[in-house]
Design a protein around this motif. Structure first.
Motif, PDB file in Angstrom:
ATOM      1  N   UNK A   1       0.835  -1.206   0.000  1.00  0.00           N
ATOM      2  CA  UNK A   1       0.000   0.000   0.000  1.00  0.00           C
ATOM      3  C   UNK A   1       0.872   1.259   0.000  1.00  0.00           C
ATOM      4  N   UNK A   2       1.999   1.219   0.716  1.00  0.00           N
ATOM      5  CA  UNK A   2       2.928   2.353   0.700  1.00  0.00           C
ATOM      6  C   UNK A   2       3.454   2.576  -0.710  1.00  0.00           C
ATOM      7  N   UNK A   3       3.874   1.500  -1.369  1.00  0.00           N
ATOM      8  CA  UNK A   3       4.405   1.634  -2.730  1.00  0.00           C
ATOM      9  C   UNK A   3       3.367   2.255  -3.655  1.00  0.00           C
ATOM     10  N   UNK A   4       2.136   1.812  -3.559  1.00  0.00           N
ATOM     11  CA  UNK A   4       1.084   2.342  -4.418  1.00  0.00           C
ATOM     12  C   UNK A   4       0.864   3.826  -4.157  1.00  0.00           C
ATOM     13  N   UNK A   5       0.840   4.217  -2.877  1.00  0.00           N
ATOM     14  CA  UNK A   5       0.620   5.621  -2.532  1.00  0.00           C
ATOM     15  C   UNK A   5       1.734   6.511  -3.071  1.00  0.00           C
ATOM     16  N   UNK A   6       2.983   6.033  -2.986  1.00  0.00           N
ATOM     17  CA  UNK A   6       4.116   6.831  -3.456  1.00  0.00           C
ATOM     18  C   UNK A   6       4.138   6.898  -4.973  1.00  0.00           C
TER      19      UNK A   6
ATOM     20  N   UNK B   1       1.845   9.193  -6.882  1.00  0.00           N
ATOM     21  CA  UNK B   1       2.212  10.603  -6.833  1.00  0.00           C
ATOM     22  C   UNK B   1       3.484  10.924  -7.613  1.00  0.00           C
ATOM     23  N   UNK B   2       4.439  10.010  -7.617  1.00  0.00           N
ATOM     24  CA  UNK B   2       5.725  10.311  -8.248  1.00  0.00           C
ATOM     25  C   UNK B   2       5.808   9.897  -9.711  1.00  0.00           C
ATOM     26  N   UNK B   3       5.221   8.771 -10.080  1.00  0.00           N
ATOM     27  CA  UNK B   3       5.356   8.280 -11.459  1.00  0.00           C
ATOM     28  C   UNK B   3       4.938   9.311 -12.512  1.00  0.00           C
ATOM     29  N   UNK B   4       3.828  10.058 -12.317  1.00  0.00           N
ATOM     30  CA  UNK B   4       3.432  11.017 -13.356  1.00  0.00           C
ATOM     31  C   UNK B   4       4.444  12.133 -13.588  1.00  0.00           C
TER      32      UNK B   4
ATOM     33  N   UNK C   1      11.296  -0.495  -5.340  1.00  0.00           N
ATOM     34  CA  UNK C   1      10.304  -1.509  -5.045  1.00  0.00           C
ATOM     35  C   UNK C   1       9.833  -1.350  -3.609  1.00  0.00           C
ATOM     36  N   UNK C   2       8.544  -1.600  -3.395  1.00  0.00           N
ATOM     37  CA  UNK C   2       8.019  -1.579  -2.039  1.00  0.00           C
ATOM     38  C   UNK C   2       8.184  -0.225  -1.391  1.00  0.00           C
ATOM     39  N   UNK C   3       8.788  -0.230  -0.201  1.00  0.00           N
ATOM     40  CA  UNK C   3       9.049   1.002   0.541  1.00  0.00           C
ATOM     41  C   UNK C   3      10.506   1.412   0.389  1.00  0.00           C
ATOM     42  N   UNK C   4      11.068   1.117  -0.783  1.00  0.00           N
ATOM     43  CA  UNK C   4      12.435   1.512  -1.142  1.00  0.00           C
ATOM     44  C   UNK C   4      12.346   2.163  -2.523  1.00  0.00           C
ATOM     45  N   UNK C   5      12.014   3.458  -2.534  1.00  0.00           N
ATOM     46  CA  UNK C   5      11.695   4.154  -3.773  1.00  0.00           C
ATOM     47  C   UNK C   5      12.534   5.419  -3.901  1.00  0.00           C
ATOM     48  N   UNK C   6      12.749   5.846  -5.139  1.00  0.00           N
ATOM     49  CA  UNK C   6      13.627   6.990  -5.367  1.00  0.00           C
ATOM     50  C   UNK C   6      13.196   7.770  -6.588  1.00  0.00           C
ATOM     51  N   UNK C   7      13.618   9.020  -6.618  1.00  0.00           N
ATOM     52  CA  UNK C   7      13.370   9.901  -7.753  1.00  0.00           C
ATOM     53  C   UNK C   7      14.688  10.573  -8.115  1.00  0.00           C
ATOM     54  N   UNK C   8      15.071  10.485  -9.393  1.00  0.00           N
ATOM     55  CA  UNK C   8      16.358  11.016  -9.856  1.00  0.00           C
ATOM     56  C   UNK C   8      16.135  12.297 -10.652  1.00  0.00           C
TER      57      UNK C   8
ATOM     58  N   UNK D   1       2.412   8.538   4.806  1.00  0.00           N
ATOM     59  CA  UNK D   1       3.457   8.576   3.790  1.00  0.00           C
ATOM     60  C   UNK D   1       3.014   9.437   2.613  1.00  0.00           C
ATOM     61  N   UNK D   2       1.759   9.265   2.196  1.00  0.00           N
ATOM     62  CA  UNK D   2       1.230  10.047   1.078  1.00  0.00           C
ATOM     63  C   UNK D   2       1.281  11.535   1.381  1.00  0.00           C
ATOM     64  N   UNK D   3       0.989  11.903   2.626  1.00  0.00           N
ATOM     65  CA  UNK D   3       1.053  13.312   3.003  1.00  0.00           C
ATOM     66  C   UNK D   3       2.482  13.833   2.858  1.00  0.00           C
ATOM     67  N   UNK D   4       3.448  13.035   3.279  1.00  0.00           N
ATOM     68  CA  UNK D   4       4.835  13.440   3.122  1.00  0.00           C
ATOM     69  C   UNK D   4       5.246  13.565   1.666  1.00  0.00           C
ATOM     70  N   UNK D   5       4.794  12.620   0.836  1.00  0.00           N
ATOM     71  CA  UNK D   5       5.148  12.658  -0.581  1.00  0.00           C
ATOM     72  C   UNK D   5       4.456  13.821  -1.278  1.00  0.00           C
ATOM     73  N   UNK D   6       3.253  14.177  -0.842  1.00  0.00           N
ATOM     74  CA  UNK D   6       2.595  15.357  -1.409  1.00  0.00           C
ATOM     75  C   UNK D   6       3.429  16.614  -1.159  1.00  0.00           C
TER      76      UNK D   6
END
Length: 446
Positions: free
Chosen positions: A348-353, A356-359, A373-380, A430-435
């Motif tokens: 669920x964490x991965x989906x929430x992140x 928001x980030x993929x687009x 993957x999972x709760x190990x995600x990054x943006x370059x 987590x979603x609030x933080x990623x927002x």
């Protein structure tokens, strides 16, 4: 057992009541500079008073959403009640005896859990140590003893620790290697990691290049091939399909011990118990640390019994190896990981992140990639010609910190923001933080 998720945090964060850092943190940081070497860096100079799940509360009363987990250490949160209970009970009984002097049961129970769950359908043995770098170095020792060979093969953009040998195995020059040489470079050989964004190689080409390096140096010279199933400090690089399996096949074909470094990616972080499971790969030796002790120092090498037992009696150990308090912390971590709700929450964490980030990859030119993957995600972050943007990355991370979201930068070029929330964090938190992260990205790239 009560679900780990129902024991976790409330959602009251972020809340910022002072400037960041606040006055009490600033005063303590001034004391730090007078007492502690400048060699220790810090991502955010605030001092934490207490934690609740994925919320960190500083000494000034500011509440931060924790998307760092102490660099993937506090995967069950920085104050999980089961960890506290087990640690307190053990501390009341005894804090240490040294397992090589007199034994205690918790060391066995940690080893049994790892032997049962580490990938690989064969008889296993485990050795416990204190730090990730210790686990890496001991894996090299074990592989050398088993094979009688000297060299170690590692990959571009790898990170394996800060000790002398592991610095040689680590690829990133600054700050990890700068000024600390010479290193035992004659025993460490590096090959491509097939980074899909930057190498220009497909899986077959990358594997052919790795085999060329092995052949050039002589297969009979390599004791171990050490790989991360997802590279951590290198930028959360996810291997191309079939690349890890190809590396494992190369290693076994040449009699090289295949060592999977799960120190950052393992123990539920990627949504599987071990990240190598995503690729259907099992190491001859598998390394764990970080999340293993929920903040207490413990690490492990788990592997084929014939390889592990090739070491003579007394050849492995360490004064603090498998300390009883750290073992109890690990057993508490296992309780959380064995709760099916935990890995379900990671999904669920991965989906929430990702929602928001993929687009952003299509929307914002300097967002070069979203991965993990999972709760190990990054943006370059990079320009359209892939020139890294560490300046922008640092600015975005600072903006998150000021808004009460703890993020970390990483990557060979310092141009990646990595997200490592506790596995028990509420997805909405987590979603609030990623927002907040997304808002910072949009503002600073407008």
């Amino acid at each position: 057992m009560t679900s780990a998720l129902t024991e976790a945090t409330h959602l009251d964060a972020p809340v910022i009541v002072t400037e960041i850092p606040g006055p009490r943190s600033a005063a303590l940081h001034a004391e730090r500079t007078r007492a502690i070497t400048d060699g220790f860096g810090v991502a955010l100079p605030v001092f934490i008073d207490h934690a609740d799940g994925a919320v960190l509360v500083d000494v000034d009363g500011n509440r931060f959403i924790d998307l760092a987990s102490g660099i993937a250490v506090t995967s069950v949160g920085a104050a999980h009640p089961r960890v506290a209970e087990r640690v307190a009970a053990q501390a009341a009984r005894f804090t240490h005896t040294c397992f090589m002097v007199t034994e205690y049961e918790s060391f066995i129970r940690v080893a049994e859990w790892l032997n049962a769950r580490v990938p690989g359908d064969w008889d296993k043995r485990t050795a416990l140590f204190s730090t990730g770098a210790e686990a890496v170095e001991n894996a090299v020792k074990i592989a050398r003893k088993h094979t009688g060979r000297p060299r170690v093969l590692v990959l571009d953009e790898a990170y394996h620790g800060r000790s002398l040998l592991t610095m040689a195995m680590t690829a990133k020059e600054h700050p990890y290697r700068t000024g600390f040489g010479p290193f035992p470079e004659d025993v460490v050989v590096r090959a491509t990691n097939g980074n899909r964004l930057r190498s220009g190689l497909d899986t077959d080409e990358a594997l052919a290049e790795v085999e060329r390096v092995i052949t050039e140096h002589g297969p009979e010279m390599f004791a171990a091939m050490v790989v991360e199933p997802i590279q951590g400090e290198g930028g959360f690089n996810v291997p191309q399909p079939s690349f890890l399996a190809g590396l494992a096949e190369l290693a076994r074909r040449h009699g090289i011990v295949f060592v999977v470094d799960e120190i950052q990616a393992g123990l539920g972080r990627t949504g599987r118990m071990f990240a190598s499971e995503h690729d259907g790969v099992a190491g001859d030796l598998t390394l764990t640390a970080k999340a293993l002790g929920a903040g207490l120092p413990i690490s492990a090498v788990t592997g084929r019994a014939d390889i592990m037992n090739s070491v003579h009696v007394g050849g492995l150990g360490g004064t603090y190896a498998g300390n009883p308090i750290a073992c109890e912390a690990a057993l508490a971590v296992f309780e959380v990981l064995d709760d099916p709700a935990t890995l379900a929450n990671v999904a669920r964490i991965e989906s929430a992140v990702r929602d928001r980030l993929d687009p952003l990859v299509a929307e914002i030119a300097v967002v070069a990639d979203v991965r993990g993957r999972g709760a190990m995600l990054a943006i370059e972050f990079a320009d359209t010609d892939l020139t890294p943007r560490p300046d922008l990355t640092a600015e975005i991370s600072r903006a998150c910190h000021q808004a009460g979201v703890l993020t970390l930068t990483t990557g060979t070029h310092g141009n990646v923001i990595r997200l490592l929330p506790p596995l028990i964090a509420e997805p909405e938190l987590v979603a609030r933080g990623v927002d907040i992260l997304v808002a910072a990205i949009r503002e600073l790239t407008a």
